[in-house]
Write a protein that holds these residues in place. Structure first.
Motif, PDB file in Angstrom:
ATOM      1  N   MET A 280       0.838  -1.168   0.000  1.00  0.00           N
ATOM      2  CA  MET A 280       0.000   0.000   0.000  1.00  0.00           C
ATOM      3  C   MET A 280       0.886   1.234   0.000  1.00  0.00           C
ATOM      4  N   ALA A 281       0.921   1.879  -1.118  1.00  0.00           N
ATOM      5  CA  ALA A 281       1.861   2.981  -1.304  1.00  0.00           C
ATOM      6  C   ALA A 281       1.301   4.343  -0.914  1.00  0.00           C
ATOM      7  N   SER A 282      -0.006   4.475  -0.859  1.00  0.00           N
ATOM      8  CA  SER A 282      -0.555   5.811  -0.618  1.00  0.00           C
ATOM      9  C   SER A 282      -1.452   5.835   0.626  1.00  0.00           C
ATOM     10  N   ILE A 283      -1.677   7.043   1.115  1.00  0.00           N
ATOM     11  CA  ILE A 283      -2.588   7.226   2.245  1.00  0.00           C
ATOM     12  C   ILE A 283      -3.968   6.682   1.864  1.00  0.00           C
ATOM     13  N   TYR A 284      -4.412   6.996   0.661  1.00  0.00           N
ATOM     14  CA  TYR A 284      -5.732   6.544   0.225  1.00  0.00           C
ATOM     15  C   TYR A 284      -5.823   5.020   0.261  1.00  0.00           C
ATOM     16  N   GLU A 285      -4.782   4.340  -0.217  1.00  0.00           N
ATOM     17  CA  GLU A 285      -4.812   2.866  -0.220  1.00  0.00           C
ATOM     18  C   GLU A 285      -4.902   2.304   1.198  1.00  0.00           C
ATOM     19  N   ARG A 286      -4.215   2.960   2.130  1.00  0.00           N
ATOM     20  CA  ARG A 286      -4.293   2.501   3.517  1.00  0.00           C
ATOM     21  C   ARG A 286      -5.687   2.763   4.098  1.00  0.00           C
TER      22      ARG A 286
ATOM     23  N   PHE B 216     -10.027   4.345  13.328  1.00  0.00           N
ATOM     24  CA  PHE B 216      -9.567   2.982  13.049  1.00  0.00           C
ATOM     25  C   PHE B 216      -8.551   2.461  14.069  1.00  0.00           C
ATOM     26  N   HIS B 217      -8.181   3.294  15.043  1.00  0.00           N
ATOM     27  CA  HIS B 217      -7.192   2.912  16.064  1.00  0.00           C
ATOM     28  C   HIS B 217      -5.858   2.517  15.429  1.00  0.00           C
ATOM     29  N   VAL B 218      -5.385   3.372  14.523  1.00  0.00           N
ATOM     30  CA  VAL B 218      -4.074   3.165  13.901  1.00  0.00           C
ATOM     31  C   VAL B 218      -3.218   4.398  14.134  1.00  0.00           C
ATOM     32  N   SER B 219      -1.913   4.220  14.081  1.00  0.00           N
ATOM     33  CA  SER B 219      -1.007   5.348  14.295  1.00  0.00           C
ATOM     34  C   SER B 219      -0.952   6.235  13.058  1.00  0.00           C
ATOM     35  N   LEU B 220      -0.625   7.488  13.278  1.00  0.00           N
ATOM     36  CA  LEU B 220      -0.440   8.395  12.152  1.00  0.00           C
ATOM     37  C   LEU B 220       0.771   7.992  11.330  1.00  0.00           C
ATOM     38  N   ASP B 221       1.793   7.428  11.977  1.00  0.00           N
ATOM     39  CA  ASP B 221       2.956   6.943  11.230  1.00  0.00           C
ATOM     40  C   ASP B 221       2.527   5.926  10.184  1.00  0.00           C
ATOM     41  N   TRP B 222       1.666   5.010  10.585  1.00  0.00           N
ATOM     42  CA  TRP B 222       1.222   3.998   9.630  1.00  0.00           C
ATOM     43  C   TRP B 222       0.306   4.615   8.586  1.00  0.00           C
ATOM     44  N   LEU B 223      -0.627   5.427   9.031  1.00  0.00           N
ATOM     45  CA  LEU B 223      -1.599   6.010   8.104  1.00  0.00           C
ATOM     46  C   LEU B 223      -0.923   6.889   7.059  1.00  0.00           C
ATOM     47  N   ILE B 224       0.022   7.712   7.484  1.00  0.00           N
ATOM     48  CA  ILE B 224       0.660   8.657   6.567  1.00  0.00           C
ATOM     49  C   ILE B 224       1.811   8.012   5.794  1.00  0.00           C
ATOM     50  N   LEU B 225       2.648   7.260   6.498  1.00  0.00           N
ATOM     51  CA  LEU B 225       3.888   6.759   5.893  1.00  0.00           C
ATOM     52  C   LEU B 225       3.899   5.256   5.622  1.00  0.00           C
ATOM     53  N   GLY B 226       2.987   4.528   6.226  1.00  0.00           N
ATOM     54  CA  GLY B 226       2.995   3.078   6.080  1.00  0.00           C
ATOM     55  C   GLY B 226       3.987   2.402   7.004  1.00  0.00           C
ATOM     56  N   LYS B 227       4.541   3.156   7.967  1.00  0.00           N
ATOM     57  CA  LYS B 227       5.513   2.584   8.909  1.00  0.00           C
ATOM     58  C   LYS B 227       4.785   1.718   9.922  1.00  0.00           C
ATOM     59  N   THR B 228       5.376   0.564  10.204  1.00  0.00           N
ATOM     60  CA  THR B 228       4.752  -0.333  11.167  1.00  0.00           C
ATOM     61  C   THR B 228       5.514  -0.400  12.481  1.00  0.00           C
ATOM     62  N   THR B 229       6.708   0.166  12.547  1.00  0.00           N
ATOM     63  CA  THR B 229       7.478   0.142  13.784  1.00  0.00           C
ATOM     64  C   THR B 229       7.639   1.561  14.300  1.00  0.00           C
ATOM     65  N   THR B 230       7.763   1.655  15.611  1.00  0.00           N
ATOM     66  CA  THR B 230       7.994   2.951  16.234  1.00  0.00           C
ATOM     67  C   THR B 230       9.482   3.082  16.499  1.00  0.00           C
ATOM     68  N   GLU B 231      10.053   4.157  16.022  1.00  0.00           N
ATOM     69  CA  GLU B 231      11.472   4.395  16.212  1.00  0.00           C
ATOM     70  C   GLU B 231      11.654   5.709  16.947  1.00  0.00           C
ATOM     71  N   ILE B 232      12.713   5.786  17.772  1.00  0.00           N
ATOM     72  CA  ILE B 232      13.065   7.047  18.401  1.00  0.00           C
ATOM     73  C   ILE B 232      13.890   7.823  17.401  1.00  0.00           C
ATOM     74  N   LEU B 233      13.478   9.039  17.115  1.00  0.00           N
ATOM     75  CA  LEU B 233      14.209   9.876  16.182  1.00  0.00           C
ATOM     76  C   LEU B 233      15.521  10.325  16.806  1.00  0.00           C
ATOM     77  N   ARG B 234      16.578  10.365  16.032  1.00  0.00           N
ATOM     78  CA  ARG B 234      17.872  10.814  16.522  1.00  0.00           C
ATOM     79  C   ARG B 234      18.424  11.874  15.578  1.00  0.00           C
ATOM     80  N   GLU B 235      19.073  12.824  16.161  1.00  0.00           N
ATOM     81  CA  GLU B 235      19.754  13.845  15.383  1.00  0.00           C
ATOM     82  C   GLU B 235      21.045  14.152  16.113  1.00  0.00           C
ATOM     83  N   GLY B 236      22.161  13.994  15.443  1.00  0.00           N
ATOM     84  CA  GLY B 236      23.440  14.246  16.082  1.00  0.00           C
ATOM     85  C   GLY B 236      23.710  13.290  17.232  1.00  0.00           C
TER      86      GLY B 236
END
Length: 121
Positions: A1-7, A55-75
């Motif tokens: 599923m490549a798009s938000i609409y498809e999800r 739908f009880h889904v994360s925005l990460d999944w809905l927007i990006l299709g990501k299924t895992t939660t990652e801690i963002l890192r910078e520097g």
């Protein structure tokens, strides 16, 4: 599923709804759904939050299709710190648009927690 609409379409089918019923429940015009399908537009932030909560889904999944939660890192530094993992990012490093998105996401998380608590009561 490549798009938000498809999800979104996938979630509608998984819940056993018709697209018309989904649109009615979330106050979405069928014209907007058609535009999402054709790629002319995508749902706005507030509507994405509503759809995610519905739908009880994360925005990460809905927007990006990501299924895992990652801690963002910078520097090499975590954006989260301490035992209660409070947000520790430097707001002056973020664009106003990014700050607003983070605030909306936090609102979504609070809304979702509230709805889950109501359902479990």
């Amino acid at each position: 599923m490549a798009s938000i609409y498809e999800r979104i379409e996938y979630l509608i089918k998984q819940k056993g709804l018709t697209k018309k019923s989904f649109c009615e429940q979330l106050n979405i015009s069928t014209g907007n759904m058609g535009d999402w399908k054709r790629g002319k537009s995508t749902p706005g932030t507030h509507k994405l939050i509503e759809i995610g909560a519905f739908f009880h889904v994360s925005l990460d999944w809905l927007i990006l299709g990501k299924t895992t939660t990652e801690i963002l890192r910078e520097g090499g530094e975590d954006y989260f710190s301490g035992q209660i993992r409070q947000l520790n990012c430097q707001s002056e490093e973020l664009l106003q648009k990014e700050q607003e998105f983070i605030k909306e996401y936090i609102e979504f998380a609070r809304y979702r927690r509230l709805k889950e608590n109501e359902e479990n009561s």
